[in-house]
Design a protein around this motif. Sequence first.
Motif, PDB file in Angstrom:
ATOM      1  N   ASP A   1       0.815  -1.216   0.000  1.00 17.73           N
ATOM      2  CA  ASP A   1       0.000   0.000   0.000  1.00 17.73           C
ATOM      3  C   ASP A   1       0.848   1.265   0.000  1.00 17.73           C
ATOM      4  O   ASP A   1       0.429   2.300  -0.518  1.00 17.73           O
TER       5      ASP A   1
ATOM      6  N   LEU B   1       1.411   2.047  -3.611  1.00 18.05           N
ATOM      7  CA  LEU B   1       0.259   2.711  -4.221  1.00 18.05           C
ATOM      8  C   LEU B   1       0.189   4.171  -3.783  1.00 18.05           C
ATOM      9  O   LEU B   1      -0.190   5.040  -4.582  1.00 18.05           O
ATOM     10  N   ALA B   2       0.595   4.464  -2.547  1.00 15.15           N
ATOM     11  CA  ALA B   2       0.645   5.857  -2.094  1.00 15.15           C
ATOM     12  C   ALA B   2       1.653   6.659  -2.901  1.00 15.15           C
ATOM     13  O   ALA B   2       1.396   7.816  -3.264  1.00 15.15           O
TER      14      ALA B   2
ATOM     15  N   TYR C   1       0.131   7.331  -6.212  1.00  8.15           N
ATOM     16  CA  TYR C   1      -0.919   8.341  -6.072  1.00  8.15           C
ATOM     17  C   TYR C   1      -0.315   9.744  -6.031  1.00  8.15           C
ATOM     18  O   TYR C   1      -0.815  10.665  -6.700  1.00  8.15           O
TER      19      TYR C   1
ATOM     20  N   SER D   1      -0.621  12.952  -8.881  1.00  7.51           N
ATOM     21  CA  SER D   1      -1.424  14.082  -8.430  1.00  7.51           C
ATOM     22  C   SER D   1      -0.803  15.409  -8.834  1.00  7.51           C
ATOM     23  O   SER D   1       0.320  15.725  -8.404  1.00  7.51           O
TER      24      SER D   1
ATOM     25  N   LEU E   1      -9.158   0.643 -12.569  1.00  6.81           N
ATOM     26  CA  LEU E   1      -7.844   1.228 -12.843  1.00  6.81           C
ATOM     27  C   LEU E   1      -7.366   0.848 -14.244  1.00  6.81           C
ATOM     28  O   LEU E   1      -6.851   1.691 -14.991  1.00  6.81           O
TER      29      LEU E   1
ATOM     30  N   PRO F   1      -2.347   4.965   0.743  1.00  7.27           N
ATOM     31  CA  PRO F   1      -2.794   5.943  -0.261  1.00  7.27           C
ATOM     32  C   PRO F   1      -3.892   6.856   0.262  1.00  7.27           C
ATOM     33  O   PRO F   1      -3.989   8.009  -0.171  1.00  7.27           O
TER      34      PRO F   1
ATOM     35  N   ALA G   1      -3.821  10.891   0.197  1.00  3.96           N
ATOM     36  CA  ALA G   1      -4.905  11.735  -0.301  1.00  3.96           C
ATOM     37  C   ALA G   1      -5.291  12.796   0.720  1.00  3.96           C
ATOM     38  O   ALA G   1      -5.553  13.954   0.367  1.00  3.96           O
TER      39      ALA G   1
ATOM     40  N   ARG H   1     -11.083   9.264  -6.909  1.00  8.27           N
ATOM     41  CA  ARG H   1      -9.925  10.120  -7.160  1.00  8.27           C
ATOM     42  C   ARG H   1      -8.689   9.276  -7.449  1.00  8.27           C
ATOM     43  O   ARG H   1      -7.910   9.578  -8.366  1.00  8.27           O
ATOM     44  N   MET H   2      -8.481   8.221  -6.678  1.00  7.95           N
ATOM     45  CA  MET H   2      -7.313   7.373  -6.875  1.00  7.95           C
ATOM     46  C   MET H   2      -7.340   6.711  -8.245  1.00  7.95           C
ATOM     47  O   MET H   2      -6.337   6.689  -8.971  1.00  7.95           O
TER      48      MET H   2
ATOM     49  N   ARG I   1      -6.675   9.363 -11.008  1.00  7.02           N
ATOM     50  CA  ARG I   1      -5.300   9.873 -11.055  1.00  7.02           C
ATOM     51  C   ARG I   1      -4.291   8.794 -11.444  1.00  7.02           C
ATOM     52  O   ARG I   1      -3.475   9.002 -12.355  1.00  7.02           O
ATOM     53  N   VAL I   2      -4.327   7.665 -10.758  1.00  6.91           N
ATOM     54  CA  VAL I   2      -3.338   6.626 -11.040  1.00  6.91           C
ATOM     55  C   VAL I   2      -3.596   6.017 -12.411  1.00  6.91           C
ATOM     56  O   VAL I   2      -2.646   5.700 -13.143  1.00  6.91           O
TER      57      VAL I   2
END
Length: 353
Positions: free
Chosen positions: A14, A17-18, A21, A25, A212, A269, A273, A329-330, A333-334
């Motif tokens: 995770d 993924l952050a 992200y 952004s 995704l 993530p 955010a 949003r994730m 963006r990703v």
Amino acid sequence: MAKRILLDVDTGIDDSLAILYLLASPDAELVGIAATAGNVPAPQVAANTLAILDLADADDIEVALGAAEPLAIPLRTTEDTHGPQGLGYAQLPASPRPLSDRSAAQMWVDQVRAHPGELTGLCTGPLTNLALALRLEPNLPLLLDRLVIMGGAFNHPGNTTPTNEWNIHVDPEAAKEVFDAFSAVPPGRRPVVCALDITETIEMRPDHLVALAEAARSTPPELVNEDFDTEWRSAATNPVIAYLTDAIRFYFDFHHSYDLGYLAHVHDPFAAAVALDPGLAVTKPATVDVELTGRLTRATTVADWAGMWGREPNADIVIGTEPGIFFDRMITRVGALARRLDMEHRSDMEHRR
């Protein structure tokens, strides 16, 4: 204007993924990443971080190696949760890029001194590096614009012991030093704490991976489930989507093995955010301390919501959010980042021909 983010991670699934992200952004400028021992040992954290940056064509971001051990106890890692190398079933090429010449703690100090009041610190792993940085620069809490922490559990069961959360569990002494250091900051500078109470409501599911892939225009669509063999690997045409599918599928399998459902709590993530948009979270001030001596409760984060200790609040704890807004949003963006990187790669290959 983009927020300048100093990220401190123990790059497992995770955390990766952050990182993606933040890179995806437009309202984020990632100024440096500190590698903290946690999910895997610090050198592996640093290697994973560099590999993710290479995957995202972001090889200009400094990565600094942190301490090998917590402040006062042996390191405990969690390969059962994040895979042998920390990235689930995914395997990325080792980065040829060297690590920073300075330590993670020194990078924290140098960055806040160079940009007073301009940086948002984001910690998604144990707080070892930040505690060491505070020893070097006690004014660090006043030099940061804001600090966001993924860690702790308050009115919620722990995920490591019955009462405590993993990041705090790995280095409770560091966590206590950090919360104590922020006890004198004004309300607008209090750390924002994303604890398990909220992050375990951020449930990523297989259909999010499909969304995704669709956002990235990656084929074929792959709806994974608990019946997939551990040897199965994504055939996605988009490298970022293939990576995420293989990494997060391991996380799904882990949660499923503990009867939590075929899903993944993507704590980090969400914290990223919130660092960019505090409006995603409802917070409540409290005085937070960390239990260090309890035989059954060591490493538990304790919140005084009512002022019983007679101490000023030192944290704004997230008590509410809308997970759907975060996931929309994730994915947007990703997915867009993955699509852009793939288009650039294909264009580069055409030019080489």
